[in-house]
Design an enzyme around this catalytic site. Sequence first.
Site, short mmCIF file in Angstrom:
data_model
loop_
_atom_site.label_atom_id
_atom_site.label_comp_id
_atom_site.label_asym_id
_atom_site.label_seq_id
_atom_site.Cartn_x
_atom_site.Cartn_y
_atom_site.Cartn_z
N GLU A 34 -81.30 -23.26 15.28
CA GLU A 34 -80.39 -22.79 16.32
C GLU A 34 -81.14 -22.52 17.62
OE1 GLU A 34 -80.52 -21.72 13.19
OE2 GLU A 34 -78.61 -22.39 12.37
N HIS A 53 -71.14 -15.10 6.66
CA HIS A 53 -70.20 -16.10 7.18
C HIS A 53 -68.95 -15.42 7.73
CE1 HIS A 53 -72.57 -18.18 4.04
NE2 HIS A 53 -72.46 -19.24 4.78
#
Lengths: 415, 415, 343, 343
Positions: free
Chosen positions: C60, C129
């Site tokens: 990322e 998540h």
Amino acid sequence: MTQRQRAAIPYISQLHVPRASSRPGETADFSQLEIPPAGAAKKPELSACCQEMTELAYGLVRVLDDDGQACGPWNPALSAQHLRDGLQYMLHVRAYDERMFKMQRQGKLSFYMKSSGEEAIAVAQAMALKPSDMLFPSYRQQGLLFVRQRPVVEMMCHCISNAKDNLKGRQMPVFYSWKEGNFFSISGNLATQYSQAVGWAMASAYKGEEHIASAWVGDGSTAEADVHHAMLFASTYKAPIILNVVNNQWAISTPQSFASAGTTFAARGIGFNIPSIRVDGNDFLAVYAVTEWAAARARKGYGPTFIELFTYRAEGHSSSDNPDSYRASGEAQAWPLGDPLERLKQHLINRGEWSEIRHQDLEASLKSAVAKDWKEAIAHGTLDDGPHWPVESMFEDVFKDMPPHLRRQQQQVGK
Amino acid sequence: MTQRQRAAIPYISQLHVPRASSRPGETADFSQLEIPPAGAAKKPELSACCQEMTELAYGLVRVLDDDGQACGPWNPALSAQHLRDGLQYMLHVRAYDERMFKMQRQGKLSFYMKSSGEEAIAVAQAMALKPSDMLFPSYRQQGLLFVRQRPVVEMMCHCISNAKDNLKGRQMPVFYSWKEGNFFSISGNLATQYSQAVGWAMASAYKGEEHIASAWVGDGSTAEADVHHAMLFASTYKAPIILNVVNNQWAISTPQSFASAGTTFAARGIGFNIPSIRVDGNDFLAVYAVTEWAAARARKGYGPTFIELFTYRAEGHSSSDNPDSYRASGEAQAWPLGDPLERLKQHLINRGEWSEIRHQDLEASLKSAVAKDWKEAIAHGTLDDGPHWPVESMFEDVFKDMPPHLRRQQQQVGK
Amino acid sequence: MAQMSMVQAIRSALDCSLNKDPNVLVMGEDVGFFGGVFRCTEGLYEKYGAHRALDTPIAEGGIVAAAIGMGVNGLRPVVEMQFADYIYPAIDQIISELARLRHRSGGEFWAPVTIRTPCGGGIRGGQTHSQSPEGIFTHVCGLKTVMPSNPFDAKGLLISAIEDDDPVIFFEPKRIYNGPFYGHHNGDPNTVPGNWSTHPAGEVPEEHYKIALGVATTLRSGEAITVLTYGTMVHVAEAAIAASGIDAELIDLRTLLPLDLDTIAASVQKTGRCVVIHEATRTSGFGAELIADIQEECFWHLKAPIERVTGWDTPYPHAFEWEYFPSQQRIIDALNRTLKANL
Amino acid sequence: MAQMSMVQAIRSALDCSLNKDPNVLVMGEDVGFFGGVFRCTEGLYEKYGAHRALDTPIAEGGIVAAAIGMGVNGLRPVVEMQFADYIYPAIDQIISELARLRHRSGGEFWAPVTIRTPCGGGIRGGQTHSQSPEGIFTHVCGLKTVMPSNPFDAKGLLISAIEDDDPVIFFEPKRIYNGPFYGHHNGDPNTVPGNWSTHPAGEVPEEHYKIALGVATTLRSGEAITVLTYGTMVHVAEAAIAASGIDAELIDLRTLLPLDLDTIAASVQKTGRCVVIHEATRTSGFGAELIADIQEECFWHLKAPIERVTGWDTPYPHAFEWEYFPSQQRIIDALNRTLKANL
Ligand SMILES: Cc1ncc(C[n+]2csc(CCOP(=O)(O)OP(=O)(O)O)c2C)c(N)n1
Ligand SMILES: Cc1ncc(C[n+]2csc(CCOP(=O)(O)OP(=O)(O)O)c2C)c(N)n1
Ligand SMILES: [Mg+2]
Ligand SMILES: [Mg+2]
């Protein structure tokens, strides 16, 4: 994709975008993979330095040949009983995976991840380590738990977040933690455990203990910064650790070519001056031997070893994806290094230490053991209907002692 | 330090902690450095792949020998005028550094960083690139600005945050930015520009342009995640970029041994499949040649090159530290690869293209030019007494258009 | 006009942007060939090719850094972070670089990067998540922070974000990707009972259009109390208001920064009461900033303390997703408490 | 008792901890041989050796990750981040791992890591050597956040942090490392006029002692207004109160999380007025949480809106450090406005 763009842009991109081994509609073809013969790789001294063994980072340590014979200097010469144990663990993992995946499809689990095709890695590596060595796995090394004898019912209870879940309903399925078995809490964040494991190993050295650490990441996850940090710190402080990369060729839909930079993963260790070995991950004996060698190095104070386990993710990434949508449907079958269970089974049969019938019996008995375990697990509660941990328990363990603001929130929950 | 702890702990640490080249009180000794002779390194084809040239990652490309003669395949065969320009730029940088450091000591600047001993790097590299190539420097490549002809007065105005500072008083001294000269805004955060530079180069390839990028980090900064990302992305997409590591042996007080993992920095490129070269950073000709080669590769679409520039930080890290407190005081003098200015000067004299007298004249004229520039700069304002940019300008450029909450805050400032 | 889900509307925004501007590209993990784990980039690879629907390594921090460099070099990258929970490895590049580049360079350099990322609960994804980290980004000057609550807004806001010359962090509440969610407290928090095809905001033009950043929308006018929220909680709040029969004014903030304080203040000055709702953890969440702003702007109009209904200050637990999620009932209780509060 | 600066008190805390517990070690960039760029670890290398005053590579994310692993394996690492501005590369390991490990593992694993880092302005360090990011960490459940304002507290709080089994982010305001700072608005914001040797809180025992985390301290009792602050701003607020002659109650929070809400609420319920001060940027800073909490707890006692005096929502500019820094005058103005505010 060619350089030319499909929807017109006013210039032609010169960017190189890596390709996949196959995409749907293509025919899977691994014929360009260089696969050296079994027994050919040299085995260095434990004290060998990285530069003396760079060919092992580009080669592939293999022990079992195509006929299931063990050969070469890496042959760990394990007893038949040891190998039968290994085979049994692998079969157990596969039976467990099958059952749990089916239960996920029936809605009993929210999510599941199989390790099909790569069972040899976790099983052989756990067997080559001592129980007191600390494991920092990714989510695809459930085999470690089987070797360490974690009760299957406990694993299941975690996966369905019931009242017996040692993680108190907090984690998604498969994100196991098992302190008693020296198995670290699996993180949802890729690769974070890799550099933590190095810290654990540094502490072991700091305390003068002989315990070593072993950590795993996937091929795709090597791109994360934590892998870089792990390698740098492990090498800098000569931490007693085994750093494993499970190269199963895929990261969800993304091929390994987006992480490998067109060379082997093992080669990445060279720049950090870490002895690095690429091994056939579907060859139980080779995985065992390389791990045993690395563990001995670590224990002797020679520092880290970097291991690329070359394997193939034979099924989907998780219960959430269908691999046929991003790779040729026959790719798993085309994998040239076979199935690790089949290969070990063949080796044992060749040695006269195993038979098709014993194999089938074992498979059947493991299947029914798993079925029985499942029944026992759901007797402790199911995901949808409970019993779960009491809902107030969610506020525990945020801190060791609950501070006032969480106590206030706890009193409000369910109100 | 030995393994044994000074203040007793109940165990003996086995941790390996890297050592420094020297610490105060010791005698600096670089005799164990392997320094290959000038001219010995091979020069590969532009199309060579990483694996064909790994010896260059472990060697040291050198062109100027101890007598100041240029030799070997890497000799860039530059005209005397070109070399005199290079020498002049380096002398200018050194004169500038001297002056600015002195002004810092007099309290006119809040901070300063010299590049003494490593001037050849920025100067030769900038000369080997095209003006349209984009530079992503760290804080120690001020030489780039001299080659690109940035007015010295402008650099000074930035360093004293006066009304003519193109950075509007927002940045510390030496964190230059100069869009007109394709010189990227220097960040206070180490290494962040390294992976951004790769994105810039990817965009260049995406647009089908021939501009390349060049980025720099220090030896210590290679430990940051951004360097890992830069190498991975550059290799994956074959970005047209030169990734430079300026190994000047020190990162503030921390020796390069905490970042190098006991091998060369150039070796780090091998695991990313990037052609990697280690070069004598104090050899103007070698730096020029290697950069020229890397730039040509990038422009031809062969992708990134990784260059370790082997040099020595001859003075303190910045105006904030005294190097004598963490390394032997004679270490700079003991550096076996000499001073880059002296070496280029000697080469030109050997060629009959330069003389001691011309050298001294040039030094003197640059010194007075810098003194004159300083006077002009402070005429535009000083750090303490201004004039500065109007204080309200601090609220500009946070966003392109000022949102209401910042407008409200702007109205309150100074009230 | 077409009927679109949030996913389809986002895809349509990307399609329009790729189509309009050759310098736009989408990039991220699994966004290319595969079309994204939530399918938001499906079909773009086929239509625009591998270079403009660009798969990336799983890094990322590297992805955002590359996007910054691309932005500096004239492109408009639209980055997907696979989950908001995985934005942290990129946060140094976002905070130290992306947000500050224009300011630190005296306006010389900037990078018009949009970062899209699914946030919030809704897939029984446990603590990694399900997070809603928007509050953190509102503390960073130089970033715009957006969270739409429906397909129509999602498309218009995303196109605005992409065309904006400032960096935008664009949060997509995954629980409403495929239908509005009303948070029935007896239901499974993970199934989406609503359907965008029957919701007015599911009507989305195929063409390019924009909704200005920094402008809130009043979804329901009311006199009794002001409800401020965004994302998934807009629908839960709407349902709670309907169920309670309270004459509440419901404001969907849409953009958190820059904040539409004028709309908020006007409403609270009218109603004198306010409840703030978000799914993110409570302490130092964006709700705190809203309350601080309102009591600064509307103190003399306030008839009751402003309540927060939020996620708890714990990780998002797998088995207790419902108990964690701010429910209709918790909202109704807060509305009633706030209405009854009197000197 | 000895006279100590903040730097000396922090060093003394580390010394006591290293001395007491063989599992404590300090680690970070330049903390070993060199003794730290702010000298907080000076002498520890000589006394405890290279293994317990451990130099590290320049990789904040790697340092914190290693510390987590060490913590799991029984050590108590005390990490120095060279500047708070450089904590972001480590934030994924802090937020996703360090803060959540105990919870996600059902209590099986935890890492008692302390992260020390200098924050705030004071060295003309511009935007990358002046930040105060404490607010971000208070939004992350599982972390304790501390910021002392004087040598005595610094030592006692740091020892508590090190011995705490939860992770603690320990911010050290660098502007007051060497003396208290009163923020004279005519002076150079970078020079420290005060001297700890003449300040009562500069008297620090040589021995081991602790100050409990989560407990605020009331530095001045008053009836007219409550002033909440921490770190450097404690001294500026104190000076502003003295200069204004206002009978303010001054509370030094010391620990931001867990917050001592009882002390705060009791004070505001008494005074009915409040000003919150911090050097960090305003929007979504910790001041917002304080205001939200206070209006929830003390709404009926409040006689005026709570004001915030904070850093602006811009990066910290090199040339305008003084104009950025919340001055005595800005505080005095806020106190007067808040006092005068009446229905
Ligand atoms: C930091 C972070 N980014 C992204 C993800 C989403 N994600 C989960 S698994 C996965 C692919 C990992 O592939 P690989 O490392 O090859 O492991 P494998 O699944 O093949 O075992 C991704 C991208 C994540 N969990 N964490
Ligand atoms: C992310 C980050 N961490 C730490 C620092 C503090 N710091 C500034 S320079 C420096 C040393 C860098 O050394 P090196 O990379 O070798 O570059 P050199 O100074 O030798 O040119 C450090 C630790 C920083 N600026 N940014
Ligand atoms: Mg994989
Ligand atoms: Mg250096």
